[in-house]
Design an enzyme around this catalytic site. Structure first.
Site, PDB file in Angstrom:
ATOM      1  N   ASP A 135      24.620 -24.650   7.998  1.00 27.11           N
ATOM      2  CA  ASP A 135      24.075 -25.843   8.644  1.00 27.11           C
ATOM      3  C   ASP A 135      24.995 -26.312   9.775  1.00 27.11           C
ATOM      4  O   ASP A 135      25.124 -27.510  10.010  1.00 27.11           O
ATOM      5  CB  ASP A 135      23.910 -26.946   7.575  1.00 27.11           C
ATOM      6  N   CYS A 193      -2.485 -26.965  -0.795  1.00 28.81           N
ATOM      7  CA  CYS A 193      -1.714 -28.167  -1.155  1.00 28.81           C
ATOM      8  C   CYS A 193      -1.279 -28.941   0.099  1.00 28.81           C
ATOM      9  O   CYS A 193      -0.932 -28.343   1.114  1.00 28.81           O
ATOM     10  CB  CYS A 193      -0.488 -27.729  -1.965  1.00 28.81           C
ATOM     11  N   CYS A 200       4.782 -38.259   2.376  1.00 30.07           N
ATOM     12  CA  CYS A 200       5.870 -38.635   3.287  1.00 30.07           C
ATOM     13  C   CYS A 200       5.727 -40.101   3.696  1.00 30.07           C
ATOM     14  O   CYS A 200       4.721 -40.491   4.294  1.00 30.07           O
ATOM     15  CB  CYS A 200       5.847 -37.735   4.528  1.00 30.07           C
ATOM     16  N   CYS A 243      16.494 -38.463   2.154  1.00 26.45           N
ATOM     17  CA  CYS A 243      15.209 -38.710   1.497  1.00 26.45           C
ATOM     18  C   CYS A 243      14.793 -37.419   0.793  1.00 26.45           C
ATOM     19  O   CYS A 243      14.927 -36.329   1.346  1.00 26.45           O
ATOM     20  CB  CYS A 243      14.178 -39.099   2.568  1.00 26.45           C
ATOM     21  N   CYS A 246       9.550 -35.498   0.036  1.00 26.28           N
ATOM     22  CA  CYS A 246       8.687 -34.334   0.272  1.00 26.28           C
ATOM     23  C   CYS A 246       9.087 -33.132  -0.586  1.00 26.28           C
ATOM     24  O   CYS A 246       8.336 -32.165  -0.691  1.00 26.28           O
ATOM     25  CB  CYS A 246       8.623 -33.969   1.753  1.00 26.28           C
ATOM     26  N   CYS A 250       6.715 -31.758  -4.489  1.00 25.16           N
ATOM     27  CA  CYS A 250       6.288 -30.353  -4.367  1.00 25.16           C
ATOM     28  C   CYS A 250       6.139 -29.730  -5.753  1.00 25.16           C
ATOM     29  O   CYS A 250       7.080 -29.741  -6.551  1.00 25.16           O
ATOM     30  CB  CYS A 250       7.302 -29.577  -3.533  1.00 25.16           C
TER      31      CYS A 250
HETATM   32  S1  SF4 Z   1       5.704 -27.669   0.550  1.00 20.25           S
HETATM   33 FE1  SF4 Z   1       5.153 -28.026  -1.612  1.00 20.25          FE
HETATM   34  S2  SF4 Z   1       4.130 -30.027  -1.559  1.00 20.25           S
HETATM   35 FE2  SF4 Z   1       4.160 -29.262   0.539  1.00 20.25          FE
HETATM   36  S3  SF4 Z   1       2.224 -28.187   0.796  1.00 20.25           S
HETATM   37 FE3  SF4 Z   1       3.733 -26.644   0.189  1.00 20.25          FE
HETATM   38  S4  SF4 Z   1       3.512 -26.543  -2.039  1.00 20.25           S
HETATM   39 FE4  SF4 Z   1       2.530 -28.453  -1.412  1.00 20.25          FE
HETATM   40  S1  SF4 Z   2      12.591 -36.238   4.170  1.00 19.95           S
HETATM   41 FE1  SF4 Z   2      10.476 -35.503   3.967  1.00 19.95          FE
HETATM   42  S2  SF4 Z   2       9.339 -37.170   2.965  1.00 19.95           S
HETATM   43 FE2  SF4 Z   2      11.273 -38.022   3.667  1.00 19.95          FE
HETATM   44  S3  SF4 Z   2      10.730 -38.914   5.640  1.00 19.95           S
HETATM   45 FE3  SF4 Z   2      11.547 -36.860   6.060  1.00 19.95          FE
HETATM   46  S4  SF4 Z   2       9.756 -35.527   6.077  1.00 19.95           S
HETATM   47 FE4  SF4 Z   2       9.130 -37.465   5.154  1.00 19.95          FE
END
Ligand code: SF4
Ligand code: SF4
Length: 385
Positions: A135, A193, A200, A243, A246, A250
């Site tokens: 990173d 999905c 988000c 955060c 997301c 999943c």
């Molecule tokens: S990243 Fe995970 S939550 Fe997002 S669309 Fe793909 S399977 Fe679904």
């Molecule tokens: S980390 Fe994922 S869920 Fe959180 S604000 Fe960024 S994109 Fe959205």
């Protein structure tokens, strides 16, 4: 060569890596998506992601190490707790993204990769030119990891492994030797999905598997050292650093929540992801640096972190936050923190708020803070009307 790869896999496992794969130096498949992302200016204030050099090196990974012939990509998991802190508003608890609760991965992943390189030299009985990244450089590392067979890039833009989910760090070892590439890219298992896109909080996930970073809570709470746009503050909930939303929603992570992982560099420094917001607000710079020593949280810097803390307190709408916020608004020497404290007070429906904001307005000299106090008074009037 197969023998060498098998020996490397076993050494990687011994070092604590959960995933390892090898890929070529060809242009990563997601380069065009990255280019569109740059052109759409979705990088917020992170201009370094969009310079001519940044674009060129992402297209040509072999320019990272001119004699590069192969890239080893590794993954290492970190622990994650389920999002079960439902009473955070009552408890005034802030949340830190899971990856930041242990030792900063920049401090230990490169060390482990160096050990992997030494093993290669030993196995080949020759010196190897290498460059380590974690990173840290202009690399499309998720795209390289995908091509090395570690997983696929989900709609949330995170690399997902079918067996291990997505809570892991990535690292790369650029090498001047030819290694057999991993067999093939992993198929995309997102299917129909859309959970991450829908969950988000700031709706910043784009349809082409990129993120409008200028709206992402990770960017807003870490990289952004300035004001948080007013329209986004109430969407941040109690996240004070990064955060996980997301990833938490999943389905590929479902079985990995609350799983304990024994990576010693990470767990030896493990903090809880939940912090008491009023307590943190009382920290001096030194206390902040000591509490979060060697963790990624330091990247937000003291003033950025306190700014995030007061925003979370506003989002709690809990009147018990008022005394700490008032002290911050009256006494904190930093206008960035005072201005967000004014906003936070404006979110709380309580008779005391109007009085304390009016008093602050009389004594405040900074025009930005004054503007925030006036906006907070307006909001407070709406709440009480
Ligand atoms: S990243 Fe995970 S939550 Fe997002 S669309 Fe793909 S399977 Fe679904
Ligand atoms: S980390 Fe994922 S869920 Fe959180 S604000 Fe960024 S994109 Fe959205």
């Amino acid at each position: 060569m197969t023998h060498l790869i098998a020996a490397l896999q076993s050494e990687a496992e011994r070092l604590g890596f959960d995933l390892i794969g090898v890929t070529s130096t060809h242009t990563p498949a997601h380069f065009d998506a990255y280019k569109n992302w740059v052109n759409s200016r979705f990088y917020g204030n992170m201009d370094y992601l969009a310079t001519e050099r940044a674009v060129r090196l992402r297209r040509k990974p072999n320019e990272i190490l001119p004699e590069c012939k192969s890239i080893i990509v590794v993954g290492i998991r970190y622990p994650i707790e389920a999002d079960n802190n439902l009473s955070w508003k009552n408890d005034l608890t802030g949340r830190i993204a899971a990856y930041a609760c242990g030792m900063d991965y920049h401090l230990f992943v490169p060390v482990l990769l160096e050990k992997l390189k030494l093993k290669i030299e030993k196995l080949l009985n020759q010196t190897v030119n290498a460059k380590i990244h974690c990173d840290t450089g202009p690399i499309l590392e998720k795209s390289l990891a995908m091509r090395a067979g570690l997983g696929w890039i989900g709609k949330n833009t995170i690399l997902i492994n079918r067996n291990l989910g997505s809570f892991f760090f990535l690292g790369e070892l650029f090498l001047d030797i030819n290694l057999e590439n991993s067999l093939k890219e992993v198929k995309d298992f997102c299917g129909t999905c859309r959970r991450c896109i829908e969950a988000c909080p700031t709706q910043c996930i784009q349809d082409d598997r990129t993120i409008d970073a200028s709206r992402c809570i990770s960017y807003l709470t870490i990289e952004n050292q300035h004001e948080i746009p007013r329209n986004l503050r109430s969407m941040m909930g109690n996240y004070v650093f990064g955060c996980d939303v997301c990833q938490l929603v999943c389905p590929w992570n479902r079985t990995h929540l609350i799983e304990r992982i024994s990576q010693k560099e990470f767990s030896s420094k493990h903090l809880l992801p939940f912090i008491n917001l009023p307590d943190i607000l009382l920290y001096s710079v030194i206390q902040f640096k000591n509490h979060f020593k060697k963790t990624p949280v330091l990247r937000a810097k003291y003033r950025g972190f306190l700014r995030n803390v007061v925003v979370a307190m506003g989002n709690s709408r809990n009147p018990e936050a008022i005394p700490s916020l008032v002290t911050t608004l009256y006494d904190n020497p930093d206008s960035l923190i005072r201005s967000h404290a004014a906003w936070a007070l404006g979110q709380i429906e309580d008779n005391r708020v109007k009085i304390v904001l009016e008093k602050a307005l009389k004594n405040e000299n900074n025009s930005v803070v004054k503007r925030e106090i006036l906006a907070a008074l307006e909001k407070n009037e709406l709440l009480n009307s």
